[in-house]
Design a protein around this motif. Structure first.
Motif, mmCIF file in Angstrom:
data_model
loop_
_atom_site.group_PDB
_atom_site.id
_atom_site.type_symbol
_atom_site.label_atom_id
_atom_site.label_comp_id
_atom_site.label_asym_id
_atom_site.label_seq_id
_atom_site.Cartn_x
_atom_site.Cartn_y
_atom_site.Cartn_z
ATOM 1 N N LEU A 157 -5.296 -6.059 -8.620
ATOM 2 C CA LEU A 157 -5.996 -4.483 -9.174
ATOM 3 C C LEU A 157 -4.506 -3.535 -9.439
ATOM 4 C CD1 LEU A 157 -8.072 -2.633 -8.690
ATOM 5 C CD2 LEU A 157 -8.007 -2.483 -6.716
ATOM 6 N N ALA A 158 -3.426 -3.804 -8.529
ATOM 7 C CA ALA A 158 -2.446 -2.540 -8.563
ATOM 8 C C ALA A 158 -1.368 -3.140 -9.749
ATOM 9 C CB ALA A 158 -1.567 -3.126 -7.379
ATOM 10 N N ASP A 159 -1.497 -4.077 -10.433
ATOM 11 C CA ASP A 159 -1.173 -4.682 -12.046
ATOM 12 C C ASP A 159 -2.082 -4.293 -13.097
ATOM 13 O OD1 ASP A 159 0.910 -5.865 -13.467
ATOM 14 O OD2 ASP A 159 -1.042 -6.464 -14.011
ATOM 15 N N VAL A 160 -3.354 -4.141 -13.073
ATOM 16 C CA VAL A 160 -4.088 -2.999 -13.808
ATOM 17 C C VAL A 160 -4.288 -1.851 -13.864
ATOM 18 C CG1 VAL A 160 -6.528 -2.736 -14.535
ATOM 19 C CG2 VAL A 160 -5.500 -5.172 -13.892
ATOM 20 N N LEU A 161 -4.127 -1.437 -12.793
ATOM 21 C CA LEU A 161 -4.227 0.323 -12.561
ATOM 22 C C LEU A 161 -3.096 0.679 -13.137
ATOM 23 C CD1 LEU A 161 -6.116 0.352 -9.774
ATOM 24 C CD2 LEU A 161 -6.622 1.129 -11.743
ATOM 25 N N GLY A 162 -1.716 -0.266 -12.930
ATOM 26 C CA GLY A 162 0.005 0.272 -13.121
ATOM 27 C C GLY A 162 0.540 0.974 -12.493
ATOM 28 N N GLY A 163 -0.062 0.611 -11.014
ATOM 29 C CA GLY A 163 0.522 1.096 -9.158
ATOM 30 C C GLY A 163 -0.518 0.781 -8.135
ATOM 31 N N THR A 164 0.030 1.988 -7.054
ATOM 32 C CA THR A 164 -0.528 1.736 -6.059
ATOM 33 C C THR A 164 -1.850 2.693 -6.239
ATOM 34 O OG1 THR A 164 1.641 2.310 -4.818
ATOM 35 C CG2 THR A 164 -0.965 2.774 -3.160
ATOM 36 N N PRO A 165 -3.136 1.687 -6.050
ATOM 37 C CA PRO A 165 -4.171 2.188 -6.081
ATOM 38 C C PRO A 165 -4.606 3.535 -5.911
ATOM 39 C CG PRO A 165 -4.740 -0.069 -5.530
ATOM 40 C CD PRO A 165 -3.161 0.500 -4.961
ATOM 41 N N THR A 211 0.766 -1.085 -0.093
ATOM 42 C CA THR A 211 -0.079 0.002 -0.165
ATOM 43 C C THR A 211 0.909 1.206 0.120
ATOM 44 O OG1 THR A 211 -0.518 -0.279 2.768
ATOM 45 C CG2 THR A 211 -1.777 -0.851 1.241
ATOM 46 N N ALA A 212 2.011 1.255 0.233
ATOM 47 C CA ALA A 212 3.177 2.374 0.213
ATOM 48 C C ALA A 212 2.567 3.445 1.271
ATOM 49 C CB ALA A 212 3.042 2.489 -1.524
ATOM 50 N N GLY A 213 1.741 3.339 2.268
ATOM 51 C CA GLY A 213 2.059 4.432 3.011
ATOM 52 C C GLY A 213 0.875 5.421 2.746
ATOM 53 N N SER A 214 0.168 4.608 1.509
ATOM 54 C CA SER A 214 -1.541 5.562 1.125
ATOM 55 C C SER A 214 -2.992 4.302 1.664
ATOM 56 C CB SER A 214 -2.009 4.802 -0.603
ATOM 57 O OG SER A 214 -3.136 5.657 -0.727
ATOM 58 N N ASN A 215 -3.595 5.514 3.152
ATOM 59 C CA ASN A 215 -4.640 5.521 3.589
ATOM 60 C C ASN A 215 -5.700 4.708 2.417
ATOM 61 O OD1 ASN A 215 -3.291 6.276 6.083
ATOM 62 N ND2 ASN A 215 -4.618 7.582 6.251
ATOM 63 N N PHE A 216 -6.380 5.631 1.335
ATOM 64 C CA PHE A 216 -6.560 5.039 0.850
ATOM 65 C C PHE A 216 -6.472 3.641 -0.051
ATOM 66 C CE2 PHE A 216 -8.836 4.149 -3.470
ATOM 67 C CZ PHE A 216 -9.081 4.194 -4.025
ATOM 68 N N ALA A 217 -5.062 3.235 -0.354
ATOM 69 C CA ALA A 217 -4.336 1.537 -0.287
ATOM 70 C C ALA A 217 -4.995 0.928 0.252
ATOM 71 C CB ALA A 217 -3.570 1.857 -1.133
ATOM 72 N N ALA A 218 -4.923 1.523 1.725
ATOM 73 C CA ALA A 218 -5.036 0.734 2.622
ATOM 74 C C ALA A 218 -6.475 0.109 2.858
ATOM 75 C CB ALA A 218 -4.591 0.420 3.882
ATOM 76 N N MET A 219 -7.273 1.230 3.395
ATOM 77 C CA MET A 219 -8.629 0.746 2.867
ATOM 78 C C MET A 219 -9.024 0.059 1.926
ATOM 79 S SD MET A 219 -10.967 1.060 4.526
ATOM 80 C CE MET A 219 -11.175 1.791 5.810
ATOM 81 N N VAL A 220 -8.119 0.190 1.171
ATOM 82 C CA VAL A 220 -9.216 -0.659 -0.639
ATOM 83 C C VAL A 220 -7.862 -2.397 0.443
ATOM 84 C CG1 VAL A 220 -7.670 -1.348 -2.212
ATOM 85 C CG2 VAL A 220 -8.652 0.662 -2.449
ATOM 86 N N LEU A 221 -7.706 -2.554 0.523
ATOM 87 C CA LEU A 221 -6.956 -4.161 1.480
ATOM 88 C C LEU A 221 -7.737 -3.954 1.749
ATOM 89 C CD1 LEU A 221 -5.037 -5.721 0.884
ATOM 90 C CD2 LEU A 221 -3.173 -4.759 2.098
ATOM 91 N N HIS A 222 -8.231 -3.212 2.663
ATOM 92 C CA HIS A 222 -9.037 -4.003 3.979
ATOM 93 C C HIS A 222 -10.428 -4.293 3.697
ATOM 94 C CE1 HIS A 222 -6.781 -3.371 7.631
ATOM 95 N NE2 HIS A 222 -6.646 -1.354 7.119
ATOM 96 N N ALA A 254 -7.094 -12.047 -0.248
ATOM 97 C CA ALA A 254 -6.891 -10.925 -0.036
ATOM 98 C C ALA A 254 -5.677 -10.100 -1.086
ATOM 99 C CB ALA A 254 -7.146 -10.034 1.100
ATOM 100 N N PHE A 255 -4.102 -10.589 -1.072
ATOM 101 C CA PHE A 255 -2.946 -10.184 -1.771
ATOM 102 C C PHE A 255 -3.693 -10.371 -3.201
ATOM 103 C CE2 PHE A 255 -0.338 -10.513 2.727
ATOM 104 C CZ PHE A 255 -1.032 -8.945 3.249
ATOM 105 N N ILE A 256 -3.568 -11.187 -3.438
ATOM 106 C CA ILE A 256 -4.272 -12.063 -4.941
ATOM 107 C C ILE A 256 -4.897 -10.813 -5.681
ATOM 108 C CG2 ILE A 256 -5.051 -13.397 -7.128
ATOM 109 C CD1 ILE A 256 -4.028 -15.614 -4.577
ATOM 110 N N LEU A 257 -5.830 -10.658 -5.108
ATOM 111 C CA LEU A 257 -6.717 -9.449 -5.989
ATOM 112 C C LEU A 257 -6.411 -8.588 -5.368
ATOM 113 C CD1 LEU A 257 -10.361 -10.525 -4.092
ATOM 114 C CD2 LEU A 257 -9.112 -11.171 -5.987
ATOM 115 N N TYR A 258 -5.980 -7.646 -4.632
ATOM 116 C CA TYR A 258 -5.006 -6.339 -4.201
ATOM 117 C C TYR A 258 -3.651 -6.416 -5.245
ATOM 118 C CZ TYR A 258 -3.131 -2.120 -3.072
ATOM 119 O OH TYR A 258 -1.728 -0.923 -2.600
ATOM 120 N N ASP A 259 -3.345 -7.232 -6.166
ATOM 121 C CA ASP A 259 -1.578 -7.425 -6.289
ATOM 122 C C ASP A 259 -2.697 -7.205 -8.272
ATOM 123 O OD1 ASP A 259 -0.290 -7.324 -4.642
ATOM 124 O OD2 ASP A 259 0.051 -9.520 -5.297
#
Length: 213
Positions: free
Chosen positions: A67-75, A38-49, A60-65
């Motif tokens: 999403l991050a891959d499609v978006l090209g980085g931290t959501p 989540t690179a210190g991003s509160n938004f990205a952390a809530m996405v993971l939660h 959860a990590f698989i789904l998050y990864d």
């Protein structure tokens, strides 16, 4: 936050917790095991939660990864909003969670939820702001307050693990209800986050020991 002071106060306030501290140490209650995702991003952390609700951390990590891959980085709020619920769902999550992420992104993007700047809010105000998001309940908000806002006095009394740990540590006849856990936890203030971390650690070690027996 002075961990030594917090656990020292808990040991003085509650002999059962004092015994647990002696046996299981003083775990860091604020550690967030996201592998740097989540690179210190509160938004990205809530996405993971949100993605992690009612599924294993590994999934959860698989789904998050994905999403991050499609978006090209931290959501970010803009990138998730641009993707849309249908494309998020196509990554393997439920329709409900895709809608939850869309609502979170919309609230952050429009400024109705300033998720990166919540330090000025009280615990109650922060929880109220978070549970206004679709799909974010009391438990998810409390986890966010502990791991992202590093609040010292949060007791997730509805957490099944906490309730089971209280039952075992205090040798109760059954798993206590939410209100009973909250009542018991009044003596742990203002360090209920540390008490929660200790109870989770105790339950984890006890469960592991039983599985090997």
């Amino acid at each position: 936050m002075d961990s030594k002071r917090a656990y020292g106060a808990l040991a003085q306030a509650d002999p059962v917790l004092a015994e647990l501290i002696a046996q299981y140490g003083t775990p860091d209650p604020f550690e967030f095991h996201d592998g740097g995702r989540t690179a210190g991003s509160n938004f990205a952390a809530m996405v993971l939660h949100i993605l992690g609700q009612q599924i294993s951390t590994r999934v959860a990590f698989i789904l998050y990864d994905r999403l991050a891959d499609v978006l090209g980085g931290t959501p970010t709020a803009s990138s998730v909003a641009g993707l849309g619920p249908e494309r998020v769902k196509a990554l393997g999550t439920s329709r409900a969670k895709a809608v939850y992420l869309a609502d979170l992104a919309d609230r952050v993007r429009t400024g109705s939820l300033d998720i990166e700047r919540m330090d000025h809010l009280t615990d109650e105000e922060a929880v109220e702001a978070l549970v206004a998001v679709k799909g974010v309940g009391q438990w998810s908000a409390e986890m966010f307050l502990i791991h992202q806002l590093r609040r010292a006095d949060i007791l997730p009394a509805g957490d099944v693990g906490i309730r089971k740990a209280v039952a075992a540590a205090y040798r109760l006849d059954g798993v206590p209800g939410v209100d009973e856990v909250r009542e018991r936890g009044t003596r742990w203030a203002p360090y209920r986050t540390f008490a929660s971390a200790l109870l989770w650690s105790y339950l984890s070690v006890s469960t592991a020991a039983l599985s090997k027996a």
